[in-house]
Design an enzyme around this catalytic site. Sequence first.
Site, PDB file in Angstrom:
ATOM      1  N   GLU A   1      -9.850  -2.010   5.614  1.00  0.00           N
ATOM      2  CA  GLU A   1     -10.422  -1.706   6.922  1.00  0.00           C
ATOM      3  C   GLU A   1     -11.741  -2.469   7.121  1.00  0.00           C
ATOM      4  O   GLU A   1     -12.397  -2.829   6.133  1.00  0.00           O
ATOM      5  CB  GLU A   1     -10.720  -0.201   7.003  1.00  0.00           C
ATOM      6  CG  GLU A   1      -9.507   0.695   6.805  1.00  0.00           C
ATOM      7  CD  GLU A   1      -8.669   0.843   8.072  1.00  0.00           C
ATOM      8  OE1 GLU A   1      -8.822   0.041   9.008  1.00  0.00           O
ATOM      9  OE2 GLU A   1      -7.847   1.774   8.119  1.00  0.00           O
TER      10      GLU A   1
ATOM     11  N   HIS B   1      -7.441  -4.866  10.511  1.00  0.00           N
ATOM     12  CA  HIS B   1      -7.203  -4.544   9.100  1.00  0.00           C
ATOM     13  C   HIS B   1      -5.937  -5.224   8.591  1.00  0.00           C
ATOM     14  O   HIS B   1      -5.009  -5.503   9.341  1.00  0.00           O
ATOM     15  CB  HIS B   1      -7.224  -3.033   8.825  1.00  0.00           C
ATOM     16  CG  HIS B   1      -6.015  -2.272   9.273  1.00  0.00           C
ATOM     17  ND1 HIS B   1      -6.057  -0.934   9.575  1.00  0.00           N
ATOM     18  CD2 HIS B   1      -4.720  -2.638   9.459  1.00  0.00           C
ATOM     19  CE1 HIS B   1      -4.854  -0.523   9.919  1.00  0.00           C
ATOM     20  NE2 HIS B   1      -4.027  -1.533   9.860  1.00  0.00           N
TER      21      HIS B   1
ATOM     22  N   ASN C   1      -7.655  -3.154  14.670  1.00  0.00           N
ATOM     23  CA  ASN C   1      -9.046  -3.460  14.303  1.00  0.00           C
ATOM     24  C   ASN C   1      -9.126  -4.634  13.322  1.00  0.00           C
ATOM     25  O   ASN C   1     -10.167  -4.871  12.729  1.00  0.00           O
ATOM     26  CB  ASN C   1      -9.704  -2.211  13.704  1.00  0.00           C
ATOM     27  CG  ASN C   1      -8.994  -1.717  12.447  1.00  0.00           C
ATOM     28  OD1 ASN C   1      -8.056  -2.351  11.964  1.00  0.00           O
ATOM     29  ND2 ASN C   1      -9.436  -0.589  11.918  1.00  0.00           N
TER      30      ASN C   1
ATOM     31  N   ASP D   1       0.821  -1.212   0.000  1.00  0.00           N
ATOM     32  CA  ASP D   1       0.000   0.000   0.000  1.00  0.00           C
ATOM     33  C   ASP D   1       0.852   1.258   0.000  1.00  0.00           C
ATOM     34  O   ASP D   1       2.067   1.216   0.202  1.00  0.00           O
ATOM     35  CB  ASP D   1      -0.950  -0.007   1.210  1.00  0.00           C
ATOM     36  CG  ASP D   1      -0.278  -0.454   2.500  1.00  0.00           C
ATOM     37  OD1 ASP D   1       0.958  -0.466   2.555  1.00  0.00           O
ATOM     38  OD2 ASP D   1      -0.998  -0.782   3.454  1.00  0.00           O
TER      39      ASP D   1
HETATM   40  P1  PGA Z   1       2.015  -1.655  12.855  1.00  0.00           P
HETATM   41  O1  PGA Z   1       0.855  -1.624  11.788  1.00  0.00           O
HETATM   42  O2  PGA Z   1       2.998  -2.663  12.382  1.00  0.00           O
HETATM   43  O3  PGA Z   1       2.580  -0.262  12.826  1.00  0.00           O
HETATM   44  O4  PGA Z   1       1.394  -2.012  14.158  1.00  0.00           O
HETATM   45  C1  PGA Z   1       0.331  -2.817  11.315  1.00  0.00           C
HETATM   46  C2  PGA Z   1      -0.844  -2.510  10.455  1.00  0.00           C
HETATM   47  O5  PGA Z   1      -1.530  -1.507  10.727  1.00  0.00           O
HETATM   48  O6  PGA Z   1      -1.100  -3.272   9.514  1.00  0.00           O
END
Ligand code: PGA
Length: 241
Positions: free
Chosen positions: A143, A138, A136, A67
């Site tokens: 999302e 995602h 959450n 992304d």
């Molecule tokens: P993080 O993010 O590694 O910064 O916890 C993971 C994500 O949001 O996919």
Amino acid sequence: MKLIVTKDYETMSVRAAEEIAKIINNKPDAVVGLATGSTPFEMYKELIKMNKQGTLDFSKVTTINLDEYIGLSPQHPQSYRFFMDENLFDHINIDKKNTFLPNGLAKNVDEEGKTYDNMIDSLGGTDIQLLGIGKNGHIAFNEPDEKLIAGTHMTKLTESTIKANARFFNSIEEVPKTAVTMGLGQIMKAKKILLIASGIDKAEAIKGLMSGKINTSNPSTMLQMHNDVILIADEDAVSLL
Ligand code: PGA
């Protein structure tokens, strides 16, 4: 799904780097799907160490990222291209021409998404896709929602993700509100999936992932339908199982 529980973040990172190295050592021109965020940070350091020690060669590897924020140029310090250059690509013997991220400045994001998916397919798909997981549930920027989108597409970030990502910006107002993300259909095409999770913040999402139920309110639950997923998680991340 194969679950490997490690004592802490450091051991999770070393174990995950070993999985990626195994794929590349078996297939020097592997297509490796990568992710940004704080979770893979130490794992990338391990991969850099292996490359410097001469035990891991990236010269024929192609990478595909999940992304990118919409509206941030590759030179913007919070863009995912910048993150990947700074935390991995600039320190290993990879040919940057073989490192791909969705274009956050594309005029037509739908077209960009189709081109990105076609490119991945024409490379023969990814041999291993690294994933983090949001609080959450995602996956990339897919999302929780009533429906999920299969291909690479533009998406709005949820308030919870904007808040979580604000720590990297000067203020919450600076966090982009939209991103271009690989969809779960494309992610599920990967031959192997390596999901990494660390910390108590991720425990609820991991509980959902392992619940045996699939629902779009926790997008990670889709991964239960893939037949080759390794979840490497530290003790905190699995503390609700
Ligand atoms: P993080 O993010 O590694 O910064 O916890 C993971 C994500 O949001 O996919």
